[in-house]
Design a protein around this motif. Structure first.
Motif, PDB file in Angstrom:
ATOM      1  N   GLY A 570       0.887  -0.928   0.304  1.00 29.59           N
ATOM      2  CA  GLY A 570      -0.189   0.141   0.154  1.00 29.59           C
ATOM      3  C   GLY A 570       0.931   1.420  -0.056  1.00 29.59           C
ATOM      4  N   LEU A 571       2.452   1.086   0.537  1.00 29.45           N
ATOM      5  CA  LEU A 571       3.018   2.052   0.690  1.00 29.45           C
ATOM      6  C   LEU A 571       3.683   2.650  -1.236  1.00 29.45           C
ATOM      7  N   ALA A 572       3.529   4.207  -1.309  1.00 28.16           N
ATOM      8  CA  ALA A 572       3.650   4.472  -2.617  1.00 28.16           C
ATOM      9  C   ALA A 572       4.880   5.291  -2.282  1.00 28.16           C
ATOM     10  N   PHE A 573       5.834   5.305  -2.873  1.00 36.27           N
ATOM     11  CA  PHE A 573       7.540   6.271  -2.783  1.00 36.27           C
ATOM     12  C   PHE A 573       6.760   6.981  -3.676  1.00 36.27           C
ATOM     13  N   SER A 574       7.137   8.588  -3.375  1.00 36.27           N
ATOM     14  CA  SER A 574       7.173   8.751  -5.008  1.00 36.27           C
ATOM     15  C   SER A 574       8.234  10.822  -4.779  1.00 36.27           C
ATOM     16  N   SER A 575       9.336  10.639  -3.520  1.00 37.62           N
ATOM     17  CA  SER A 575      10.051  11.460  -3.804  1.00 37.62           C
ATOM     18  C   SER A 575      11.674  10.769  -3.803  1.00 37.62           C
ATOM     19  N   ALA A 576      12.488  11.466  -4.553  1.00 37.15           N
ATOM     20  CA  ALA A 576      13.587  11.013  -4.239  1.00 37.15           C
ATOM     21  C   ALA A 576      14.871  12.112  -3.623  1.00 37.15           C
ATOM     22  N   ARG A 577      15.821  11.675  -3.201  1.00 35.32           N
ATOM     23  CA  ARG A 577      17.264  13.027  -3.779  1.00 35.32           C
ATOM     24  C   ARG A 577      18.482  12.200  -3.510  1.00 35.32           C
ATOM     25  N   VAL A 578      19.239  13.183  -4.078  1.00 31.20           N
ATOM     26  CA  VAL A 578      20.733  11.836  -3.336  1.00 31.20           C
ATOM     27  C   VAL A 578      21.783  13.667  -3.827  1.00 31.20           C
ATOM     28  N   GLU A 579      22.681  13.589  -2.617  1.00 30.62           N
ATOM     29  CA  GLU A 579      23.765  14.410  -2.180  1.00 30.62           C
ATOM     30  C   GLU A 579      25.129  13.878  -2.750  1.00 30.62           C
ATOM     31  N   GLY A 580      25.763  14.940  -3.654  1.00 31.95           N
ATOM     32  CA  GLY A 580      27.006  13.961  -3.880  1.00 31.95           C
ATOM     33  C   GLY A 580      27.307  15.722  -4.406  1.00 31.95           C
ATOM     34  N   ASP A 581      28.669  15.445  -5.456  1.00 34.77           N
ATOM     35  CA  ASP A 581      29.626  16.841  -5.836  1.00 34.77           C
ATOM     36  C   ASP A 581      29.718  16.466  -7.012  1.00 34.77           C
ATOM     37  N   GLU A 582      28.919  15.771  -7.990  1.00 32.08           N
ATOM     38  CA  GLU A 582      28.475  15.740  -9.552  1.00 32.08           C
ATOM     39  C   GLU A 582      27.833  15.075  -9.653  1.00 32.08           C
ATOM     40  N   ASP A 583      27.184  15.209 -10.522  1.00 31.10           N
ATOM     41  CA  ASP A 583      25.606  14.220 -11.984  1.00 31.10           C
ATOM     42  C   ASP A 583      26.032  13.146 -11.362  1.00 31.10           C
ATOM     43  N   VAL A 584      24.776  12.650 -10.680  1.00 32.50           N
ATOM     44  CA  VAL A 584      24.682  11.393 -10.794  1.00 32.50           C
ATOM     45  C   VAL A 584      23.189  10.179 -11.612  1.00 32.50           C
ATOM     46  N   GLN A 585      23.001   9.564 -12.079  1.00 35.17           N
ATOM     47  CA  GLN A 585      23.061   8.650 -12.545  1.00 35.17           C
ATOM     48  C   GLN A 585      21.535   7.706 -11.469  1.00 35.17           C
ATOM     49  N   PHE A 586      20.718   7.859 -11.656  1.00 36.50           N
ATOM     50  CA  PHE A 586      20.016   7.247 -10.840  1.00 36.50           C
ATOM     51  C   PHE A 586      18.701   6.417 -10.886  1.00 36.50           C
ATOM     52  N   ILE A 587      18.383   5.224 -10.555  1.00 41.93           N
ATOM     53  CA  ILE A 587      17.938   4.059 -10.922  1.00 41.93           C
ATOM     54  C   ILE A 587      17.879   3.160 -10.004  1.00 41.93           C
ATOM     55  N   LEU A 588      16.280   3.493 -10.017  1.00 36.92           N
ATOM     56  CA  LEU A 588      14.804   2.457  -9.207  1.00 36.92           C
ATOM     57  C   LEU A 588      14.209   1.800 -10.393  1.00 36.92           C
ATOM     58  N   THR A 589      14.115   0.415  -9.343  1.00 35.62           N
ATOM     59  CA  THR A 589      13.346  -0.629 -10.039  1.00 35.62           C
ATOM     60  C   THR A 589      12.589  -1.272  -9.194  1.00 35.62           C
ATOM     61  N   GLY A 590      11.399  -1.841  -9.163  1.00 35.85           N
ATOM     62  CA  GLY A 590      10.643  -2.722  -8.480  1.00 35.85           C
ATOM     63  C   GLY A 590      10.347  -3.856  -8.648  1.00 35.85           C
ATOM     64  N   ASP A 591       9.599  -4.567  -8.150  1.00 41.62           N
ATOM     65  CA  ASP A 591       8.884  -5.206  -9.037  1.00 41.62           C
ATOM     66  C   ASP A 591       7.746  -5.136  -9.775  1.00 41.62           C
ATOM     67  N   GLY A 592       6.881  -5.933 -10.373  1.00 40.61           N
ATOM     68  CA  GLY A 592       5.912  -5.132 -11.377  1.00 40.61           C
ATOM     69  C   GLY A 592       6.241  -4.833 -12.876  1.00 40.61           C
ATOM     70  N   GLY A 593       7.500  -4.127 -13.120  1.00 41.79           N
ATOM     71  CA  GLY A 593       8.145  -4.002 -14.277  1.00 41.79           C
ATOM     72  C   GLY A 593       7.946  -2.126 -13.385  1.00 41.79           C
ATOM     73  N   TYR A 594       7.892  -1.799 -12.491  1.00 45.27           N
ATOM     74  CA  TYR A 594       7.795  -0.778 -12.259  1.00 45.27           C
ATOM     75  C   TYR A 594       9.688   0.013 -12.208  1.00 45.27           C
TER      76      TYR A 594
END
Length: 639
Positions: A570-594
């Motif tokens: 029932g939980l839905a994650f809607s937001s994210a944040r990355v802290e670093g000093d260069e560009d970051v490729q952010f990849i988030l995957t989950g079941d059900g094809g998310y």
């Protein structure tokens, strides 16, 4: 709800993915832990390298000036510079071994000491602007081959016939010349009459009413190398009766054979004498230059009415006259126990306080402090085991002890006096399978065993990778081929095409620093703290052997993938944040094809696509530092 990672660990391959700690990686590459953050490793800098045409198994840069100048003035982009190795600034050995700087802080000869399997230990040095190499051992003279005497009333075969070993020792008595004597020898401007036997000399002194006393003396010799290294003493001469007088100079002739200067590395011969005190005091020396002068003289027969002594003939080509009275003997000899290093010594390491340690077979040995050419037998420690033949695999000095690894149990040695080292056998069978894998880490040491990486400190020993690798996973890394170093306070290891950084607290970080190279096998390396340079000897594509600078190239792209997090229904994650000093490729995957992927260019929060996956997995890629990452069910939770 928020998933927040404020620090990062490496891989723990033995742990099932679902049971990993939240900040552990299920997979990572080219990253390492630093201050809680994830930072990328650098590739090797290969645009400048030292090429070794004949190949090598080990190396040491004795002077980095040439190669550092090349690094400071690199070639144009897209081109490479290959420097051909030169003996004047590089030492190479054909097989695995040790090359260490000598223990003297200001060594006039810039000495480096070399030991490896299958070859006697050596020393590399610089003298008079030229580089040279010689055996580490300074062999003592054999006295029976070094002294000669000839008496007129001795059989000719005893004086001059047969081999050198058949000739008696060279001791004859002399007194300062007086006009009525016909035969004489000259020594530093003084002429001496030669008298073969004490009775003859006593009679001449008594006839001249010159008071004297008899002193019974024994001689020994040492040789001194071109680097000022003095050998162990020879065996003693026979006891000779000398005569001393306050009124006239009296002395003894010591005649040397050719063999005394056969070794071109010998600079001079030192003469010591004992007058019954038990110690041998310094008398004087015969230098190679003085020997060469005598050698250039014509064969000369010196005679008196009743006897003769032949100098500079029949293979005995130099002599020394001792006229030093007992009261004027110099400092006592200290080299009586200075044995040569064993010819099969396979390792050498600096353990501090002027002390070098080495090993051969099952024996650990130490040099005389600050005299690396002298290895007394009294400083040897044998690790024989009643149950098995023990072979020493490697030695390393840590901050508090010396660790001796073997093909059985490790042994700790404590102490600062090489002849009084205490030993503590660690009650664990943990054979070292790679000599090059043994590394000093400060307060402890690490080395590879069949089962994993062993950590040994002064109080304990434990398999530090027990919770990281299974035995099968560990063996897949080929621990017998480990070549490892202390790097950024972690264990940096190469084995065939595998490279990784291990830290007992943060785990296992695989790396691939060879992006611009072919198939690489690392052979050796060393870190120079003075220049903060880490040099690696490698062979590329089984053909080209060269030295490159590690950690000095471009930043590699790090990748880090998290465990698979289980998300309550029932939980839905809607937001994210990355802290670093260069560009970051952010990849988030989950079941059900998310799936979601984006390049994050700032620390600002960003929105995630809608979805309610029951599992989530993060992957981060960057060429810069990553300090933290978080995903949450609302923007407010990210602050």
């Amino acid at each position: 709800m928020k998933l927040s990672l404020n620090s990062f660990q490496g891989e723990l391959p033995v742990v099932a993915d679902r049971l990993l700690p939240d900040n552990a990686a299920s997979a990572c590459m080219n990253g390492r832990y630093e201050g809680g953050s994830l930072v990328p490793e650098r590739e090797v800098y290969d645009r400048v390298s030292v090429v070794i045409p004949g190949g090598a198994g080990g190396f040491q840069l004795t002077d980095e000036t040439t190669i550092q100048n090349a690094f400071n003035n690199p070639p144009a982009p897209g081109s490479n510079l290959s420097i051909i190795a030169q003996d004047s600034w590089l030492i190479t050995i054909p097989t695995t071994g040790d090359i260490i700087r000598g223990p003297l802080a200001s060594d006039a000869y810039n000495r480096w000491y070399i030991a490896r399997q299958g070859s006697a230990p050596k020393v590399r040095y610089t003298k008079d602007g030229a580089t040279g190499e010689k055996g580490l051992a300074v062999n003592p003279p054999v006295l029976s081959y070094s002294f000669e005497i000839g008496y007129a009333d001795s059989p000719a075969s005893q004086r001059f016939g047969g081999g050198i070993s058949q000739r008696p020792e060279g001791l004859a008595l002399v007194r300062a010349r007086q006009d009525e004597y016909q035969g004489s020898a000259r020594w530093y401007g003084t002429e001496f009459d030669i008298t073969a036997k004490p009775e003859q000399l006593k009679a001449s002194l008594e006839a001249d009413e010159i008071p004297y006393e008899s002193v019974f003396s024994t001689y020994v010799l040492t040789v001194v190398s071109i680097l000022g290294e003095e050998s162990k003493i020879s065996g003693p001469s026979r006891v000779v009766e000398r005569l001393e007088s306050d009124s006239i100079v009296l002395g003894v002739i010591l005649q040397f054979g050719d063999a005394i200067f056969d070794d071109p590395q010998i600079e001079k011969v030192n003469v010591y004498r004992s007058d019954g005190s038990g110690s041998f005091g310094y008398v004087g020396s015969l230098s190679r230059a003085e020997y060469d002068v005598q050698l250039g003289e014509s064969a000369t027969r010196l005679a008196t009415n009743s006897f003769d002594v032949v100098l500079w003939s029949n293979g005995f080509t130099a002599f020394f006259v001792d006229t030093v009275p007992s009261s004027k003997l110099g400092e006592s000899n200290i080299t009586a126990d200075w044995d040569q290093p064993d010819t099969s010594m396979a390792s050498i390491t600096n353990v501090g306080a002027g002390l070098l340690a080495g090993h051969f077979d099952g024996t650990v040995c130490f040099c005389e402090p600050y005299y690396p050419h002298a290895w007394p037998v009294e400083y040897q420690y044998n690790f024989a085991d009643d149950k098995a033949d023990v072979e020493v695999m490697g030695i390393v000095a840590t901050a508090g002890f010396i660790l001796v690894t073997t093909n059985s149990r490790p042994v700790l040695m404590f102490g600062s006096e090489p002849g009084a080292m205490s030993q503590q056998v660690v009650d664990i069978v943990a054979p070292n399978v790679s000599r090059r894998g043994l590394v000093d880490m400060g307060d402890y040491a690490l080395y590879p065993t069949h089962d994993g990486l062993m950590m040994v400190s002064s109080g304990s020993a434990r398999l530090v990778t027990k919770g990281v690798f299974s035995k099968e996973q560990w063996q897949a890394l080929n621990p017998a081929g480990f070549v490892a170093f202390r790097y950024n306070e972690s264990y940096l290891c190469f084995s065939g095409g595998v490279a990784f950084i291990f830290n007992a607290e943060t785990g296992y970080f695989p790396i691939d620093p060879w992006a611009q190279l072919g198939a690489v096998t690392v052979l050796d390396g060393y870190y120079n703290p003075a220049s903060d340079s880490f040099w690696i000897l490698l062979i590329e594509d089984d053909v080209l052997t060269r030295i490159v600078k590690f950690g000095a190239g471009d930043l590699a792209e790090l990748s880090w993938r998290s465990k698979e997090f289980q998300i309550p229904g029932g939980l839905a994650f809607s937001s994210a944040r990355v802290e670093g000093d260069e560009d970051v490729q952010f990849i988030l995957t989950g079941d059900g094809g998310y799936s979601y992927s984006a390049t994050i260019t700032s620390d600002a929060p960003f929105r995630l696509p809608p979805g309610r996956p029951r599992t989530l997995q993060l992957e981060l890629r960057s060429s810069g530092r990553i300090d933290a990452v978080a995903v949450a069910t609302s923007m407010q939770e990210l602050y």
